[in-house]
Design a protein around this motif. Structure first.
Motif, PDB file in Angstrom:
ATOM      1  N   GLU A   1       0.872  -1.307  -0.037  1.00  0.00           N
ATOM      2  CA  GLU A   1       0.045  -0.126  -0.096  1.00  0.00           C
ATOM      3  C   GLU A   1       0.764   1.203   0.019  1.00  0.00           C
ATOM      4  OE1 GLU A   1      -2.504  -0.275   3.343  1.00  0.00           O
ATOM      5  OE2 GLU A   1      -3.674  -2.054   2.817  1.00  0.00           O
ATOM      6  N   ASP A   2       1.908   1.126   0.913  1.00  0.00           N
ATOM      7  CA  ASP A   2       2.758   2.387   0.992  1.00  0.00           C
ATOM      8  C   ASP A   2       3.526   2.699  -0.335  1.00  0.00           C
ATOM      9  OD1 ASP A   2       2.490   3.502   3.355  1.00  0.00           O
ATOM     10  OD2 ASP A   2       3.705   1.983   4.329  1.00  0.00           O
ATOM     11  N   PHE A   3       4.100   1.711  -0.987  1.00  0.00           N
ATOM     12  CA  PHE A   3       4.927   1.965  -2.368  1.00  0.00           C
ATOM     13  C   PHE A   3       3.608   1.955  -3.591  1.00  0.00           C
ATOM     14  CE2 PHE A   3       8.148  -0.338  -0.076  1.00  0.00           C
ATOM     15  CZ  PHE A   3       9.269   0.730  -0.255  1.00  0.00           C
ATOM     16  N   ASP A   4       2.697   1.514  -3.244  1.00  0.00           N
ATOM     17  CA  ASP A   4       1.465   1.886  -4.458  1.00  0.00           C
ATOM     18  C   ASP A   4       1.031   3.561  -4.410  1.00  0.00           C
ATOM     19  OD1 ASP A   4       0.779  -0.314  -5.578  1.00  0.00           O
ATOM     20  OD2 ASP A   4      -0.820  -1.023  -4.127  1.00  0.00           O
ATOM     21  N   PHE A   5       1.555   4.178  -3.034  1.00  0.00           N
ATOM     22  CA  PHE A   5       1.151   5.463  -2.981  1.00  0.00           C
ATOM     23  C   PHE A   5       2.256   6.182  -3.402  1.00  0.00           C
ATOM     24  CE2 PHE A   5       1.039   9.462  -0.723  1.00  0.00           C
ATOM     25  CZ  PHE A   5      -0.437   9.639  -0.373  1.00  0.00           C
ATOM     26  N   VAL A   6       3.544   5.733  -3.105  1.00  0.00           N
ATOM     27  CA  VAL A   6       4.708   6.435  -3.596  1.00  0.00           C
ATOM     28  C   VAL A   6       4.873   6.640  -5.187  1.00  0.00           C
ATOM     29  CG1 VAL A   6       7.211   6.363  -3.866  1.00  0.00           C
ATOM     30  CG2 VAL A   6       6.120   5.805  -1.596  1.00  0.00           C
ATOM     31  N   ILE A   7       4.384   5.412  -5.812  1.00  0.00           N
ATOM     32  CA  ILE A   7       4.369   5.376  -7.313  1.00  0.00           C
ATOM     33  C   ILE A   7       3.165   6.215  -7.862  1.00  0.00           C
ATOM     34  CG2 ILE A   7       4.028   3.788  -9.277  1.00  0.00           C
ATOM     35  CD1 ILE A   7       5.302   1.661  -7.228  1.00  0.00           C
ATOM     36  N   LYS A   8       2.096   6.454  -7.080  1.00  0.00           N
ATOM     37  CA  LYS A   8       1.276   7.316  -7.451  1.00  0.00           C
ATOM     38  C   LYS A   8       1.516   8.736  -7.441  1.00  0.00           C
ATOM     39  CE  LYS A   8      -3.680   8.504  -6.669  1.00  0.00           C
ATOM     40  NZ  LYS A   8      -5.093   8.356  -5.847  1.00  0.00           N
ATOM     41  N   MET A   9       2.480   9.129  -6.409  1.00  0.00           N
ATOM     42  CA  MET A   9       3.049  10.466  -6.487  1.00  0.00           C
ATOM     43  C   MET A   9       4.117  10.575  -7.101  1.00  0.00           C
ATOM     44  SD  MET A   9       3.425  10.798  -2.193  1.00  0.00           S
ATOM     45  CE  MET A   9       4.253  12.294  -2.172  1.00  0.00           C
ATOM     46  N   GLU A  10       5.161   9.669  -7.553  1.00  0.00           N
ATOM     47  CA  GLU A  10       6.191   9.768  -8.727  1.00  0.00           C
ATOM     48  C   GLU A  10       6.156   8.461  -9.327  1.00  0.00           C
ATOM     49  OE1 GLU A  10       9.777  10.285  -6.677  1.00  0.00           O
ATOM     50  OE2 GLU A  10       9.191  12.028  -5.668  1.00  0.00           O
ATOM     51  N   PRO A  11       5.214   8.439 -10.565  1.00  0.00           N
ATOM     52  CA  PRO A  11       5.123   7.242 -11.241  1.00  0.00           C
ATOM     53  C   PRO A  11       6.452   6.941 -11.888  1.00  0.00           C
ATOM     54  CG  PRO A  11       3.506   8.856 -12.060  1.00  0.00           C
ATOM     55  CD  PRO A  11       4.623   9.608 -10.964  1.00  0.00           C
ATOM     56  N   ASP A  12       7.532   7.797 -12.099  1.00  0.00           N
ATOM     57  CA  ASP A  12       8.846   7.267 -12.791  1.00  0.00           C
ATOM     58  C   ASP A  12       9.995   6.760 -11.464  1.00  0.00           C
ATOM     59  OD1 ASP A  12       7.701   7.811 -15.210  1.00  0.00           O
ATOM     60  OD2 ASP A  12       8.341   9.998 -15.200  1.00  0.00           O
ATOM     61  N   ASN A  13       9.598   6.732 -10.592  1.00  0.00           N
ATOM     62  CA  ASN A  13      10.278   6.395  -9.323  1.00  0.00           C
ATOM     63  C   ASN A  13      10.851   4.758  -9.315  1.00  0.00           C
ATOM     64  OD1 ASN A  13      11.496   5.335  -6.584  1.00  0.00           O
ATOM     65  ND2 ASN A  13      10.839   7.565  -6.102  1.00  0.00           N
ATOM     66  N   MET A  14      11.814   4.634 -10.271  1.00  0.00           N
ATOM     67  CA  MET A  14      12.223   3.226 -10.398  1.00  0.00           C
ATOM     68  C   MET A  14      12.286   2.173  -9.018  1.00  0.00           C
ATOM     69  SD  MET A  14      11.994   2.634 -13.405  1.00  0.00           S
ATOM     70  CE  MET A  14      10.810   4.075 -13.860  1.00  0.00           C
ATOM     71  N   MET A  15      13.029   2.962  -7.958  1.00  0.00           N
ATOM     72  CA  MET A  15      13.282   2.073  -6.881  1.00  0.00           C
ATOM     73  C   MET A  15      12.153   1.881  -6.144  1.00  0.00           C
ATOM     74  SD  MET A  15      16.827   4.211  -5.328  1.00  0.00           S
ATOM     75  CE  MET A  15      16.579   5.692  -6.088  1.00  0.00           C
ATOM     76  N   ALA A  16      11.105   2.735  -6.116  1.00  0.00           N
ATOM     77  CA  ALA A  16       9.749   2.282  -5.511  1.00  0.00           C
ATOM     78  C   ALA A  16       9.229   1.167  -6.409  1.00  0.00           C
ATOM     79  CB  ALA A  16       8.883   3.443  -5.457  1.00  0.00           C
ATOM     80  N   ILE A  17       9.242   1.183  -7.785  1.00  0.00           N
ATOM     81  CA  ILE A  17       8.847   0.269  -8.538  1.00  0.00           C
ATOM     82  C   ILE A  17       9.156  -1.094  -8.362  1.00  0.00           C
ATOM     83  CG2 ILE A  17       8.275  -0.350 -10.963  1.00  0.00           C
ATOM     84  CD1 ILE A  17       7.870   2.504 -11.556  1.00  0.00           C
ATOM     85  N   PHE A  18      10.604  -1.273  -8.103  1.00  0.00           N
ATOM     86  CA  PHE A  18      11.475  -2.369  -7.977  1.00  0.00           C
ATOM     87  C   PHE A  18      11.012  -2.935  -6.509  1.00  0.00           C
ATOM     88  CE2 PHE A  18      14.981  -4.912  -6.839  1.00  0.00           C
ATOM     89  CZ  PHE A  18      15.052  -5.814  -7.943  1.00  0.00           C
ATOM     90  N   ASN A  19      10.885  -2.142  -5.695  1.00  0.00           N
ATOM     91  CA  ASN A  19      10.419  -2.448  -4.311  1.00  0.00           C
ATOM     92  C   ASN A  19       9.098  -3.050  -4.329  1.00  0.00           C
ATOM     93  OD1 ASN A  19      12.409  -2.281  -1.956  1.00  0.00           O
ATOM     94  ND2 ASN A  19      12.186  -0.087  -2.778  1.00  0.00           N
ATOM     95  N   ARG A  20       8.059  -2.632  -5.279  1.00  0.00           N
ATOM     96  CA  ARG A  20       6.922  -3.113  -5.270  1.00  0.00           C
ATOM     97  C   ARG A  20       6.894  -4.176  -5.893  1.00  0.00           C
ATOM     98  NH1 ARG A  20       1.940   0.106  -8.511  1.00  0.00           N
ATOM     99  NH2 ARG A  20       3.301  -0.474 -10.143  1.00  0.00           N
ATOM    100  N   GLY A  21       7.866  -4.561  -7.107  1.00  0.00           N
ATOM    101  CA  GLY A  21       7.957  -5.991  -7.617  1.00  0.00           C
ATOM    102  C   GLY A  21       8.433  -7.066  -6.472  1.00  0.00           C
ATOM    103  N   LEU A  22       9.301  -6.814  -5.883  1.00  0.00           N
ATOM    104  CA  LEU A  22       9.769  -7.635  -4.677  1.00  0.00           C
ATOM    105  C   LEU A  22       8.492  -7.983  -3.667  1.00  0.00           C
ATOM    106  CD1 LEU A  22      12.965  -6.041  -3.536  1.00  0.00           C
ATOM    107  CD2 LEU A  22      12.757  -8.140  -4.913  1.00  0.00           C
ATOM    108  N   LEU A  23       7.695  -7.176  -3.222  1.00  0.00           N
ATOM    109  CA  LEU A  23       6.665  -7.418  -2.568  1.00  0.00           C
ATOM    110  C   LEU A  23       5.465  -8.196  -3.062  1.00  0.00           C
ATOM    111  CD1 LEU A  23       6.545  -3.922  -0.827  1.00  0.00           C
ATOM    112  CD2 LEU A  23       6.816  -6.195   0.339  1.00  0.00           C
ATOM    113  N   LYS A  24       5.282  -7.881  -4.408  1.00  0.00           N
ATOM    114  CA  LYS A  24       4.288  -8.631  -5.310  1.00  0.00           C
ATOM    115  C   LYS A  24       4.765 -10.277  -5.274  1.00  0.00           C
ATOM    116  CE  LYS A  24       2.082  -4.893  -7.892  1.00  0.00           C
ATOM    117  NZ  LYS A  24       2.025  -4.319  -9.379  1.00  0.00           N
ATOM    118  N   TYR A  25       6.156 -10.147  -5.565  1.00  0.00           N
ATOM    119  CA  TYR A  25       6.909 -11.678  -5.607  1.00  0.00           C
ATOM    120  C   TYR A  25       6.420 -12.400  -4.185  1.00  0.00           C
ATOM    121  CZ  TYR A  25      10.012 -15.645  -5.860  1.00  0.00           C
ATOM    122  OH  TYR A  25      10.603 -16.606  -5.996  1.00  0.00           O
ATOM    123  N   GLN A  26       6.644 -11.661  -3.170  1.00  0.00           N
ATOM    124  CA  GLN A  26       6.240 -12.405  -1.729  1.00  0.00           C
ATOM    125  C   GLN A  26       4.987 -12.490  -1.403  1.00  0.00           C
ATOM    126  OE1 GLN A  26       8.470 -13.258   0.441  1.00  0.00           O
ATOM    127  NE2 GLN A  26      10.557 -12.364  -0.624  1.00  0.00           N
TER     128      GLN A  26
END
Length: 677
Positions: free
Chosen positions: A281-306
């Motif tokens: 939920e937190d990284f979804d919010f961050v990416i909504k604020m900054e859609p091009d934030n690659m570090m947040a997108i990668f962290n979200r990918g790790l969480l989706k895998y988990q």
């Protein structure tokens, strides 16, 4: 018809464009400005400028109104016009300097403050803002010199020590910076900024336990500063107190729901403790604020895998890889996710890419800082303090797992709130809740939802005698330009009706309210007096006359502080007589309507102004007896107890006021409660 026209001319000399009484209109305009009705004040200043464009005052005060409406360009132009007409008005340079600061015109602002200081070399506000302008320009030596002059004028001015401490930090002189922060705390231990400044220095020096202690003090004194919670979370993180850090991020986001650092770091910590869904939920919010934030997108990918969303994880990994084609951790994690969905060929392509990158790096064909190995998907092996954090502006995707800290440029933004002179000089830190009034406009509060009621006022509204619903409020809404025009038109309408029926007290009262709303206090008082003469039992007229007279006195008192024409003894005598007239009107309201709780409250406010605190407490207590949920009465009685030195009773009342919706009560409670060691 001719008779009606003559009467209209008599009633409205101030509104005739051809022969405008500029002195009277200026008084009304400054009334409106003082009571923060900026749009209305500008309307009046326009009238004066149209009639006498050679005067400097209407340009200057219109500029002051505009700066409060955040029209910085317009404020600068008006102050320039005022200076053209009179180059010796310090206030014009001061306000123009502030308008220029808001437009990042620091050179122009510095010029204004230096010019103003030639006329008023002991003006603390001018030295204060001049120092900050030099800080913003990076001229730290000039800033230190300015602050030295400021402290020579006012040795106990704590903000100057804080600013000089910040300058010393910019110059890498941490020892002297500590000394200034310590001095600021020693002089005013109730200033949260002093504790915060020292805490940030301790964070920079990795003194995390001490930093947390200072931040505890800062938060105790100001619970509404999200940055303090974020900084305390960082101190706790470095002490491996992850739960405490997450709690602080929760508090920071309660205060500032859009805080980027709060969401990003809380997401990282939630992931570390296995709270994957809420971390998502937190990284979804961050990416909504900054859609091009690659570090947040990668962290979200790790969480989706988990959480078993392998396709979603692959999509996020691919987004990052497309942007950073040499990001080895991206290929490694995408290969694992592809195997989970049975995409063996895709996984092997990613693994081949990893092998090729490793060979290229070994052969010196690929820079080691553009890739990551398997450990990049997990905990960073380097555990020194600096390796745990990164600046917000850091775009190295390999640092995706590090806690974010603010950039230096972001921490410098706090100077924006330090500039002085935006509003008229009034002490707003600890002040009474204002008096109640009968008006057509009330601000909407997100916290307080109660409706102020009295049967007589309700019946008056139902009778149709007034053109709009009358509200009982102490939180008036300023008029829009359209509403100003509407009430001028209503004054004309009421005047015609009064000419036809001069004995109608309701019509007189209605026009008095219109005059009050357009800040024409003299005509309002005249109509209220006529309404009382027509009907001595009509208590709303007494109530409003007391209120309007009180506001008129408040304005005149503020103006008189800058006037040396009247002796202090005579001014005090006149003020006492005038306040007695206000009190007599409130006494009449209470005699006519003993259940009208707002009259007791207003009289309590008046008695507090006159420093008759014990009598004020009696009135506030009577108001509370009549209405157990009267938040403002609890608040003001609490302050009055504190003025008498009874902090215990005062804090109890302030606590009740906070419970009933006056949020500022909690900050005042902290101010008058000893800071825990």
């Amino acid at each position: 018809m001719v008779k009606n026209i003559i009467l209209l001319l008599l009633f409205f000399p101030a509104y005739l464009c051809a022969q405008i009484n500029t002195e009277r209109v200026m008084t009304i305009a400054r009334n409106a400005l003082y009571f923060e009705d900026y749009v209305l004040s500008i309307q009046y200043f326009n009238q004066v400028i149209n009639a006498k464009p050679y005067l400097y005052e209407p340009y200057f005060f219109r500029g002051l109104a505009k700066i409060n409406l955040e029209d910085y360009q317009g404020a600068e132009a008006d102050c320039s016009a005022a200076i053209e007409r009179n180059p010796f008005v310090v206030g014009a340079y001061q306000i123009r300097g502030l308008a220029r600061i808001k437009q990042s015109k620091f050179e122009g602002a510095i010029s204004d403050y230096k010019t103003a200081l030639q006329y008023e070399p002991e003006n603390i506000t001018l030295w204060h803002n001049l120092s900050l302008c030099h800080i913003q320009k990076g001229d730290y030596d000039a800033a230190k010199k300015d602050l030295g002059n400021l402290l020579a004028l006012s040795p106990k001015y704590t903000k100057a020590y804080l600013m000089r401490g910040e300058v010393l930090l910019k110059q890498k002189d941490t020892i002297q910076a500590y000394r200034d922060f310590d001095l600021a705390i020693e002089m005013d231990k109730y200033d949260p900024d002093a504790w915060t400044s020292r805490a940030i220095l301790k964070l920079q020096q990795a003194k995390y336990t001490e930093a947390e202690s200072d931040l505890n003090q800062a938060i105790h004194l100001n619970v509404k500063n999200a940055a303090n919670y974020v900084n305390r979370a960082l101190a706790r993180f470095h002490q491996n107190n992850l739960r405490g850090a997450m709690s602080d991020y929760d508090l920071a986001l309660d205060v500032d729901p859009n805080n980027f650092i709060g969401h990003y770091n809380r997401g990282l910590l939630r992931a570390q403790v296995g709270d994957d869904n809420r971390a998502l939920e937190d990284f979804d919010f961050v990416i909504k604020m900054e859609p091009d934030n690659m570090m947040a997108i990668f962290n979200r990918g790790l969480l989706k895998y988990q959480t078993g969303d392998y396709k979603g994880a692959i999509k996020d990994y691919s987004t990052v890889i497309n942007e950073h084609p040499n990001f080895m951790a991206g290929y490694y994690n995408r290969a694992e996710a592809r195997r989970k969905i049975g995409d063996k060929n895709g996984a092997e392509r990613d693994e081949f890419k990893i092998l090729k990158m490793q060979l290229d790096r070994k052969n010196g064909l690929l820079s080691s800082n553009t890739n990551n190995d398997k450990s990049a998907g997990n905990k960073d092996e380097n555990t020194d303090d600096k390796s745990k954090t990164r600046k917000k502006s850091d775009k190295n995707v390999s640092n995706y797992g590090k806690i974010v800290i603010a950039d230096d440029s972001e921490s410098d933004q706090k100077y924006n709130s330090y500039y002085r002179g935006k509003v008229q000089d009034r002490n707003v830190e600890v002040r009474m809740e204002p008096m109640y009034v009968l008006t057509y406009y009330e601000k909407m509060s997100e916290v307080k939802r109660n409706i102020n009621y009295h049967k007589f006022i309700d019946n008056l509204n139902r009778s149709g005698a007034l053109p709009k619903r009358l509200y009982i409020t102490n939180d008036e809404a300023p008029l829009s330009e359209a509403q100003v025009k509407e009430h001028f038109a209503m004054i004309d309408t009421h005047t015609t009706e009064i000419v036809e029926n001069p004995q109608d007290s309701r019509k007189r009262f209605s026009r008095a309210v219109d005059f009050y709303l357009v800040q024409d206090f003299e005509n309002s008082i005249e109509d209220l007096t006529q309404a009382i003469l027509n009907d001595k039992t009509f208590f709303p007229a007494y109530f409003m006359r007391a209120l309007v007279r009180y506001k008129q006195l408040e304005y005149l008192k503020a103006e008189g502080q800058n006037t040396a024409n009247v002796s202090q003894g005579k001014a005090a005598m006149v003020a006492a007589i005038d306040y007695d007239v206000v009190k007599n009107d409130l006494d009449n309201v209470i005699a006519l309507a003993p259940d009208f709780v707002y009259a007791y409250y207003n009289r309590g406010n008046l008695l507090s102004v006159l420093k008759d605190y014990r009598s004020a407490i009696i009135d506030y207590s009577k108001a509370i007896d009549l209405n157990k949920d009267f938040a403002e009465a609890y608040f003001n009685r609490g302050l009055t107890y504190i003025f008498l030195g009874n902090n215990k009773k005062g804090i109890a009342d302030l606590s009740k006021a906070g419970e009933l919706g006056i949020v500022s009560a909690y900050n005042i409670i902290k101010r008058f409660t000893e800071v825990p060691e």
